[in-house]
Design a protein around this motif. Structure first.
Motif, PDB file in Angstrom:
ATOM      1  N   LYS A   1       0.831  -1.200   0.000  1.00  0.00           N
ATOM      2  CA  LYS A   1       0.000   0.000   0.000  1.00  0.00           C
ATOM      3  C   LYS A   1       0.869   1.256   0.000  1.00  0.00           C
ATOM      4  O   LYS A   1       2.097   1.190   0.048  1.00  0.00           O
ATOM      5  N   LEU A   2       0.205   2.390  -0.021  1.00  0.00           N
ATOM      6  CA  LEU A   2       0.888   3.675   0.044  1.00  0.00           C
ATOM      7  C   LEU A   2       1.196   4.021   1.499  1.00  0.00           C
ATOM      8  O   LEU A   2       0.709   3.368   2.421  1.00  0.00           O
ATOM      9  N   PHE A   3       1.986   5.055   1.703  1.00  0.00           N
ATOM     10  CA  PHE A   3       2.294   5.538   3.055  1.00  0.00           C
ATOM     11  C   PHE A   3       1.968   7.024   3.102  1.00  0.00           C
ATOM     12  O   PHE A   3       2.699   7.858   2.560  1.00  0.00           O
ATOM     13  N   ILE A   4       0.833   7.356   3.702  1.00  0.00           N
ATOM     14  CA  ILE A   4       0.345   8.736   3.744  1.00  0.00           C
ATOM     15  C   ILE A   4      -0.103   9.067   5.160  1.00  0.00           C
ATOM     16  O   ILE A   4      -0.920   8.348   5.749  1.00  0.00           O
ATOM     17  N   GLY A   5       0.421  10.130   5.716  1.00  0.00           N
ATOM     18  CA  GLY A   5      -0.002  10.574   7.036  1.00  0.00           C
ATOM     19  C   GLY A   5       0.262   9.577   8.141  1.00  0.00           C
ATOM     20  O   GLY A   5      -0.468   9.534   9.136  1.00  0.00           O
ATOM     21  N   GLY A   6       1.308   8.757   7.970  1.00  0.00           N
ATOM     22  CA  GLY A   6       1.635   7.759   8.979  1.00  0.00           C
ATOM     23  C   GLY A   6       0.810   6.496   8.883  1.00  0.00           C
ATOM     24  O   GLY A   6       0.951   5.599   9.724  1.00  0.00           O
ATOM     25  N   LYS A   7      -0.050   6.393   7.879  1.00  0.00           N
ATOM     26  CA  LYS A   7      -0.895   5.223   7.702  1.00  0.00           C
ATOM     27  C   LYS A   7      -0.627   4.578   6.331  1.00  0.00           C
ATOM     28  O   LYS A   7       0.079   5.144   5.500  1.00  0.00           O
ATOM     29  N   PHE A   8      -1.210   3.416   6.118  1.00  0.00           N
ATOM     30  CA  PHE A   8      -0.991   2.661   4.884  1.00  0.00           C
ATOM     31  C   PHE A   8      -2.319   2.453   4.155  1.00  0.00           C
ATOM     32  O   PHE A   8      -2.920   1.381   4.221  1.00  0.00           O
ATOM     33  N   PRO A   9      -2.787   3.481   3.442  1.00  0.00           N
ATOM     34  CA  PRO A   9      -4.038   3.335   2.694  1.00  0.00           C
ATOM     35  C   PRO A   9      -3.815   2.684   1.330  1.00  0.00           C
ATOM     36  O   PRO A   9      -2.717   2.717   0.774  1.00  0.00           O
ATOM     37  N   ARG A  10      -4.883   2.109   0.799  1.00  0.00           N
ATOM     38  CA  ARG A  10      -4.856   1.676  -0.596  1.00  0.00           C
ATOM     39  C   ARG A  10      -4.951   2.909  -1.485  1.00  0.00           C
ATOM     40  O   ARG A  10      -5.412   3.965  -1.057  1.00  0.00           O
ATOM     41  N   SER A  11      -4.541   2.766  -2.718  1.00  0.00           N
ATOM     42  CA  SER A  11      -4.676   3.893  -3.635  1.00  0.00           C
ATOM     43  C   SER A  11      -6.144   4.211  -3.848  1.00  0.00           C
ATOM     44  O   SER A  11      -6.982   3.318  -3.979  1.00  0.00           O
ATOM     45  N   GLU A  12      -6.467   5.486  -3.886  1.00  0.00           N
ATOM     46  CA  GLU A  12      -7.842   5.919  -4.146  1.00  0.00           C
ATOM     47  C   GLU A  12      -8.331   5.382  -5.483  1.00  0.00           C
ATOM     48  O   GLU A  12      -9.522   5.103  -5.657  1.00  0.00           O
ATOM     49  N   SER A  13      -7.412   5.189  -6.420  1.00  0.00           N
ATOM     50  CA  SER A  13      -7.794   4.707  -7.751  1.00  0.00           C
ATOM     51  C   SER A  13      -8.134   3.222  -7.766  1.00  0.00           C
ATOM     52  O   SER A  13      -8.767   2.736  -8.701  1.00  0.00           O
TER      53      SER A  13
END
Length: 288
Positions: A12-24
């Motif tokens: 996953k991505l690394f954004i804001g200290g978390k690991f979200p899936r891509s919005e796409s």
């Protein structure tokens, strides 16, 4: 007994200290140096870039306002975590860069040492780049470096770890926050680095790492009004002029980079620290 089918990992991505899936919802396959499938990586989108920039901006006040000594402690902790996962990094570097295990180990050691080197500069930047200015009159005049802000980084395409550390660490050492687009073909060391950052003392949002194509994500970073500086190291040479024009629309600082990827094993200097700092001069009347 039938042969077991292995489960392919999707990072996953690394954004804001978390690991979200891509919005796409997109992913793409990652292969080793011989073309064999290794894993899937998230394919970041324009929305992911916006989310990462927002996280970096939110984290900027706290990170830039921390003492230089504290920032050095945090970055040194990251180096400790890198050292603890040394074998994993060496394995991934060997796989994605197609180099021998001993050579990969040397690259990882250099990356750890490079991170320590920049961590040691956090509380020295003000002394080296700042000054007490001689003036005519009853005033004190001081020039002090301040962090530029949010920095967009297109990471090197070939050097998946040492090159990445060499462009990310100076951003953080100056007190800036970062949105990094990792090497598209060799993202695994960057993903593992994001796991290190998430489990160290680095506040969420200070460093954000996206996997995907620099050719797709670069223009969104270049044109984003809340990005203050841009490192085009990982951009195609043909695209750099257009990205610089996009950046000029929001008066970004664009780092000069060589036409070909540099030798990251060469001894570093403070040029990147200087580029991510802005000089502020303060005048104060002398007491009687």
């Amino acid at each position: 007994m039938s042969e077991r089918v292995s489960v392919a990992k999707t990072y996953k991505l690394f954004i804001g200290g978390k690991f979200p899936r891509s919005e796409s919802g997109r992913v793409y396959p990652v292969h080793d140096g011989k073309g064999r499938f290794l894993a899937n990586a998230a394919h970041a989108s324009r929305k992911d870039v916006r989310d990462a920039v927002s996280a970096a901006r939110k984290a900027f006040g706290g990170w830039s306002g921390a003492t230089a000594y504290n920032r050095g402690q945090v970055l040194y902790r990251v180096a400790e975590m890198l050292e603890g996962r040394r074998d994993q990094f060496a394995s991934e570097v060997a796989l994605v860069e197609g180099i021998a295990a001993r050579r990969a180990q040397s690259v990882v050691d250099a990356a750890i040492d490079r991170w320590v080197w920049y961590a040691g500069w956090t509380d020295k930047i003000a002394s080296v780049l700042g000054a007490a200015n001689p003036v005519a009159g009853p005033y004190f005049s001081f020039t002090v470096p301040e962090p530029t802000g949010v920095v967009g980084v297109l990471a090197p395409g070939r050097s998946s770890l040492l090159g990445l550390v060499s462009v990310l660490a100076p951003v953080l050492a100056t007190g800036c926050t970062a949105v990094v687009v990792s090497s598209a073909e060799r993202p695994l060391p960057a993903i593992t680095l994001s796991e290190v950052l998430a489990t160290s003392d680095l506040p969420g949002g200070v460093a954000n790492i996206l996997t995907g194509r620099a050719s797709e994500l670069g223009p969104w970073l270049a044109s984003h009004g809340d990005v203050n500086a841009l490192d085009l190291t990982g951009a195609d040479v043909e695209a750099r002029a257009e990205l610089a024009r996009e950046a000029a629309g929001t008066v970004k600082r664009v780092l000069p980079v060589p036409a070909t990827e540099p030798d990251w094993t060469a001894r570093p200097d403070i040029s990147r620290l200087r580029r991510y700092s802005e000089d502020k001069t303060v005048w104060h009347p002398m007491g009687l």
